[in-house]
Design a protein around this motif. Sequence first.
Motif, short mmCIF file in Angstrom:
data_model
loop_
_atom_site.label_atom_id
_atom_site.label_comp_id
_atom_site.label_asym_id
_atom_site.label_seq_id
_atom_site.Cartn_x
_atom_site.Cartn_y
_atom_site.Cartn_z
N ASP A 1 -51.24 50.38 -3.61
CA ASP A 1 -50.21 50.20 -2.77
C ASP A 1 -49.00 49.79 -3.59
OD1 ASP A 1 -48.87 50.01 0.10
OD2 ASP A 1 -48.28 48.22 -1.26
N ARG A 2 -48.04 50.54 -3.62
CA ARG A 2 -47.04 50.52 -4.50
C ARG A 2 -46.24 48.98 -4.28
NH1 ARG A 2 -43.39 55.90 -5.08
NH2 ARG A 2 -42.44 54.47 -6.44
N GLU A 3 -45.77 48.71 -3.10
CA GLU A 3 -45.06 47.46 -2.69
C GLU A 3 -45.58 46.18 -3.18
OE1 GLU A 3 -43.09 47.50 1.00
OE2 GLU A 3 -42.30 49.41 0.76
N SER A 4 -47.11 45.98 -2.69
CA SER A 4 -47.93 45.00 -2.94
C SER A 4 -48.54 45.04 -4.26
CB SER A 4 -48.68 44.66 -1.56
OG SER A 4 -49.91 45.74 -1.57
N GLY A 5 -48.89 46.07 -4.67
CA GLY A 5 -49.69 45.97 -5.93
C GLY A 5 -51.05 45.83 -5.74
N ALA A 6 -51.51 46.03 -4.11
CA ALA A 6 -52.95 45.60 -3.78
C ALA A 6 -53.69 47.03 -4.06
CB ALA A 6 -53.18 45.31 -2.32
N LEU A 7 -55.01 47.07 -4.31
CA LEU A 7 -55.87 48.02 -4.60
C LEU A 7 -56.07 48.38 -3.14
CD1 LEU A 7 -57.78 50.12 -6.38
CD2 LEU A 7 -59.66 48.06 -6.09
N VAL A 8 -55.90 49.78 -2.83
CA VAL A 8 -56.21 50.55 -1.72
C VAL A 8 -57.50 51.11 -1.59
CG1 VAL A 8 -55.37 52.37 0.01
CG2 VAL A 8 -53.69 51.30 -1.30
N LYS A 9 -57.91 51.87 -2.44
CA LYS A 9 -59.25 52.40 -2.57
C LYS A 9 -59.60 52.91 -3.76
CE LYS A 9 -61.92 56.03 -0.27
NZ LYS A 9 -61.74 57.42 0.48
N LYS A 10 -60.97 53.00 -4.14
CA LYS A 10 -61.50 53.48 -5.42
C LYS A 10 -62.24 54.98 -5.24
CE LYS A 10 -62.37 49.52 -8.23
NZ LYS A 10 -63.41 48.65 -8.87
N ILE A 11 -61.92 56.06 -6.03
CA ILE A 11 -62.29 57.25 -5.59
C ILE A 11 -63.40 57.59 -6.79
CG2 ILE A 11 -61.71 59.77 -5.24
CD1 ILE A 11 -58.90 58.78 -4.40
N PRO A 12 -64.56 57.89 -6.43
CA PRO A 12 -65.42 58.20 -7.51
C PRO A 12 -65.21 59.69 -7.86
CG PRO A 12 -66.73 57.06 -5.50
CD PRO A 12 -65.08 57.46 -5.06
N LEU A 13 -65.24 59.91 -9.19
CA LEU A 13 -65.33 61.15 -9.89
C LEU A 13 -66.26 61.62 -10.13
CD1 LEU A 13 -61.86 60.12 -11.81
CD2 LEU A 13 -61.90 61.41 -9.56
#
Length: 195
Positions: A1-13
């Motif tokens: 999240d750009r405002e809080s800097g919190a991790l939203v999700k990890k996307i496996p590649l």
Amino acid sequence: DRESGALVKKIPLSAHPNNIAVTPKGDRVVVAIASDAGAVDIIDTQTLTLKKTVPVHGRLHNIYVTPDGKYAVMGSIPKKLITVVDLATEEIAWELKLDLGVRPMTIEANDDGSTRRIFVQTSDFNGFAVVDFATRKEVTKIKLPDPTAEFETDAERATAPSHGIGVAPDRKTLWVTSIPNNAVYVYSLADLSLM
């Protein structure tokens, strides 16, 4: 999240990535996969999931999206290959083999936003190649001026003497870096003359 800097999700590649690019609409992120087989992972930004993996012919270094958002353009150093993926079909549209490994690139747009040329820096060359997008051919190579003095350089960078290139926002000039020259050069896009 750009405002809080919190991790939203990890996307496996699908495998180890190198670089990413985002479409102008922001609907997809394209990821250059640097593992030996090479691929482009396409991420859907609405669902934050891996939508598709497009196999390519060689591990990738950098990836770009054309200004009109129609294509992803990527390069392979070991295979000396430019690959263009059509983002409408999410399949390879065309490939172009060069004589040297493909490193950083930048894309020049026509007035209508379509792609005119790709400027390509390559391994072991202090300069850049020019690829015509419509004809899918390398049309010329521009060697940067010879250095006027000797500068200290990192030996690890010896295989990438010219590593950093960009078209100015006004689409009038091309800016090109040179590690051995310790310089940045500016070329006119009208005739590719050194300014």
